[in-house]
Design a protein around this motif. Structure first.
Motif, mmCIF file in Angstrom:
data_model
loop_
_atom_site.group_PDB
_atom_site.id
_atom_site.type_symbol
_atom_site.label_atom_id
_atom_site.label_comp_id
_atom_site.label_asym_id
_atom_site.label_seq_id
_atom_site.Cartn_x
_atom_site.Cartn_y
_atom_site.Cartn_z
ATOM 1 N N ARG A 52 84.854 -25.591 31.712
ATOM 2 C CA ARG A 52 83.722 -25.079 32.490
ATOM 3 C C ARG A 52 83.905 -23.609 32.841
ATOM 4 N N ASN A 53 85.151 -23.209 33.101
ATOM 5 C CA ASN A 53 85.445 -21.816 33.424
ATOM 6 C C ASN A 53 85.099 -20.905 32.250
ATOM 7 N N ILE A 54 85.485 -21.312 31.065
ATOM 8 C CA ILE A 54 85.129 -20.534 29.872
ATOM 9 C C ILE A 54 83.613 -20.491 29.725
ATOM 10 N N SER A 55 82.967 -21.616 30.012
ATOM 11 C CA SER A 55 81.516 -21.689 29.933
ATOM 12 C C SER A 55 80.862 -20.672 30.864
ATOM 13 N N ILE A 56 81.390 -20.553 32.084
ATOM 14 C CA ILE A 56 80.859 -19.587 33.045
ATOM 15 C C ILE A 56 81.023 -18.158 32.513
ATOM 16 N N MET A 57 82.194 -17.861 31.971
ATOM 17 C CA MET A 57 82.438 -16.515 31.470
ATOM 18 C C MET A 57 81.528 -16.182 30.288
ATOM 19 N N LEU A 58 81.349 -17.151 29.410
ATOM 20 C CA LEU A 58 80.425 -16.953 28.289
ATOM 21 C C LEU A 58 79.004 -16.733 28.794
ATOM 22 N N SER A 59 78.639 -17.473 29.828
ATOM 23 C CA SER A 59 77.301 -17.349 30.395
ATOM 24 C C SER A 59 77.070 -15.949 30.941
ATOM 25 N N ILE A 60 78.048 -15.453 31.694
ATOM 26 C CA ILE A 60 77.920 -14.119 32.288
ATOM 27 C C ILE A 60 77.809 -13.059 31.198
ATOM 28 N N SER A 61 78.653 -13.160 30.177
ATOM 29 C CA SER A 61 78.593 -12.195 29.081
ATOM 30 C C SER A 61 77.262 -12.288 28.342
ATOM 31 N N SER A 62 76.809 -13.501 28.074
ATOM 32 C CA SER A 62 75.540 -13.694 27.369
ATOM 33 C C SER A 62 74.379 -13.079 28.136
ATOM 34 N N ILE A 63 74.365 -13.309 29.443
ATOM 35 C CA ILE A 63 73.273 -12.803 30.276
ATOM 36 C C ILE A 63 73.266 -11.279 30.300
ATOM 37 N N HIS A 64 74.430 -10.667 30.461
ATOM 38 C CA HIS A 64 74.455 -9.208 30.524
ATOM 39 C C HIS A 64 74.132 -8.577 29.175
ATOM 40 N N LEU A 65 74.473 -9.240 28.105
ATOM 41 C CA LEU A 65 74.067 -8.748 26.795
ATOM 42 C C LEU A 65 72.552 -8.837 26.633
ATOM 43 N N LEU A 110 70.464 -8.542 29.144
ATOM 44 C CA LEU A 110 69.920 -7.503 30.023
ATOM 45 C C LEU A 110 69.989 -6.115 29.389
ATOM 46 N N ILE A 111 70.938 -5.908 28.488
ATOM 47 C CA ILE A 111 71.069 -4.614 27.820
ATOM 48 C C ILE A 111 69.886 -4.361 26.885
ATOM 49 N N LYS A 112 69.384 -5.427 26.252
ATOM 50 C CA LYS A 112 68.137 -5.373 25.455
ATOM 51 C C LYS A 112 68.213 -4.423 24.259
ATOM 52 N N THR A 113 69.317 -4.442 23.536
ATOM 53 C CA THR A 113 69.416 -3.659 22.305
ATOM 54 C C THR A 113 69.794 -4.588 21.157
ATOM 55 N N GLU A 114 69.559 -4.132 19.950
ATOM 56 C CA GLU A 114 69.934 -4.924 18.774
ATOM 57 C C GLU A 114 71.447 -5.067 18.692
ATOM 58 N N SER A 115 72.151 -4.011 19.100
ATOM 59 C CA SER A 115 73.616 -4.068 19.099
ATOM 60 C C SER A 115 74.112 -5.150 20.052
ATOM 61 N N ALA A 116 73.496 -5.223 21.231
ATOM 62 C CA ALA A 116 73.899 -6.240 22.210
ATOM 63 C C ALA A 116 73.583 -7.633 21.690
ATOM 64 N N LYS A 117 72.475 -7.770 21.021
ATOM 65 C CA LYS A 117 72.091 -9.058 20.439
ATOM 66 C C LYS A 117 73.127 -9.501 19.406
ATOM 67 N N ALA A 118 73.590 -8.543 18.592
ATOM 68 C CA ALA A 118 74.600 -8.856 17.573
ATOM 69 C C ALA A 118 75.932 -9.222 18.226
ATOM 70 N N LYS A 119 76.289 -8.514 19.313
ATOM 71 C CA LYS A 119 77.534 -8.821 20.012
ATOM 72 C C LYS A 119 77.487 -10.219 20.615
ATOM 73 N N ARG A 120 76.326 -10.592 21.116
ATOM 74 C CA ARG A 120 76.169 -11.926 21.714
ATOM 75 C C ARG A 120 76.408 -13.005 20.670
ATOM 76 N N LYS A 121 75.850 -12.801 19.497
ATOM 77 C CA LYS A 121 76.039 -13.768 18.411
ATOM 78 C C LYS A 121 77.498 -13.800 17.967
ATOM 79 N N ALA A 122 78.107 -12.608 17.846
ATOM 80 C CA ALA A 122 79.499 -12.526 17.393
ATOM 81 C C ALA A 122 80.443 -13.179 18.391
ATOM 82 N N MET A 123 80.145 -13.034 19.679
ATOM 83 C CA MET A 123 80.983 -13.632 20.707
ATOM 84 C C MET A 123 81.054 -15.144 20.529
ATOM 85 N N TRP A 124 79.921 -15.747 20.315
ATOM 86 C CA TRP A 124 79.879 -17.197 20.111
ATOM 87 C C TRP A 124 80.545 -17.600 18.795
ATOM 88 N N GLU A 125 80.342 -16.799 17.754
ATOM 89 C CA GLU A 125 80.937 -17.121 16.457
ATOM 90 C C GLU A 125 82.456 -17.019 16.515
#
Length: 346
Positions: free
Chosen positions: A269-282, A284-299
């Protein structure tokens, strides 16, 4: 005997470090305070030396090249002589009455560091912490009454269920020094958010937990340059992602599950929270680069541990922060804003 070592990483802290140190001095000669000056360019070094001169049996000033908060934590742990080790950020402070209750209980339970009357010495003390918005005159105490029995020794197999707003942050925890050393936890330098690793990696090495329902730690919120400020988080998103991945790789949760299934559930659950926070802030950044980072983080999580990936991907918490499409993004951000308002975090 030194019952507690307090490490206070300080970087350009001249404006507030005295408040922190003065509360720690209430422990007297039974504690040690290590002031780690992390290459400050203001009067931090001078203030640290001043306290060491005034309280030579309690305070030790250490001066080092700048390495970031994690470097200060590492240096404090390297030098610590206390039975327990606690990090106190230089802009935070302890409630003196609660602090003295904690110290008295440590002495009662631990004596000279050995078990008393056949009772095991706690590997971890857990106390409440307070989100303190001094500038706004508001605060919110975070407790663990529903998770741990009050002032009774317990193990991870005897804990309750964490609420959505509850997790074990560094400010709530005080580990035995030898437990931290056995865990091998070492924080990366020049990286923010490393306290997440400190409050995660050592947990499987803890056998006995002792919870005190006291509001011990005051966690100051409000500075614009603070690492948990939303705008700062967005600027440092790469460091946040890096620490999330380090946490996910630091412990074999399958091994933890064999001995402590409830702890394994919490750590997932702790990892889940950290992933959630990172996903949300990515988002909020609203760029294509941030979108790609979000996908890469999960991959990257999937590449490291596919079973963990699927547990997180389809969990209620982190899964809802990785909803597809624009509508999914709006729902995620809306939920985050609501939670931020309710729980008063930065």
């Amino acid at each position: 005997m030194k019952y507690i070592t307090f490490a206070v990483p300080c970087y350009n802290s001249e404006g507030y470090m005295r408040r922190c140190i003065d509360t720690l001095l209430a422990g007297g000669k039974e504690v040690e305070i290590i002031l780690v000056n992390d290459g400050s360019t203001d009067n931090t070094a001078k203030i640290a030396d001043e306290y060491q001169l005034r309280y030579p049996d309690i305070v030790r000033a250490v001066h080092k090249k700048n390495g970031g908060h994690g470097s200060g934590v590492n240096k404090g742990l390297e030098l610590a002589q206390g039975l327990y080790y606690k990090v106190v950020d230089s802009d935070d402070w302890l409630d003196i009455e609660s602090y003295q209750k904690l110290l008295a209980r440590i002495k009662e339970l631990c004596g000279e560091g050995e078990s008393v009357s056949g009772t095991a010495v706690p590997d971890l003390f857990v106390c409440n912490y307070v989100y303190d918005h001094l500038d706004e005159g508001t605060s919110r105490a975070m407790d663990y009454r529903n998770i741990f029995p009050e002032e009774k020794m317990c193990t991870w197999n005897g804990i309750g269920r964490f609420r959505p707003s509850q997790y074990l942050i560094m400010h709530a925890l005080m580990f035995r020094t030898d437990v931290l050393r056995r865990s091998g936890v070492k924080l990366p330098e020049h990286t923010f958010y490393v306290d997440n690793l400190f409050s995660y990696q050592p947990l499987p090495y803890v056998e006995n937990i002792y919870y005190m329902d006291i509001n011990l730690y005051h966690y100051y919120l409000g500075r614009e340059d603070q690492s948990v400020n939303e705008k700062v988080l967005m600027k440092r998103i790469d460091q946040q992602i890096r620490v999330t991945e380090m946490v996910a790789r630091s412990v074999d949760l399958n091994e933890v599950k064999i001995r402590y299934p409830k702890l394994a559930s919490y750590m997932t659950r702790n990892i889940s929270i950290m992933l959630s926070i990172s996903s949300i802030h990515l988002l909020l950044i609203k760029t294509e680069s941030a979108k790609a980072k979000r996908k890469a983080m999960w991959e990257n999580i999937r590449a490291y541990n596919s079973a963990l990936y699927y547990r997180l991907r389809y969990s209620t918490l982190s899964g809802l922060t990785y909803l597809p499409g624009k509508l999914g993004g709006k729902l995620t951000v809306g939920g985050y804003r609501f939670a931020r308002k309710i729980y008063q975090f930065q």
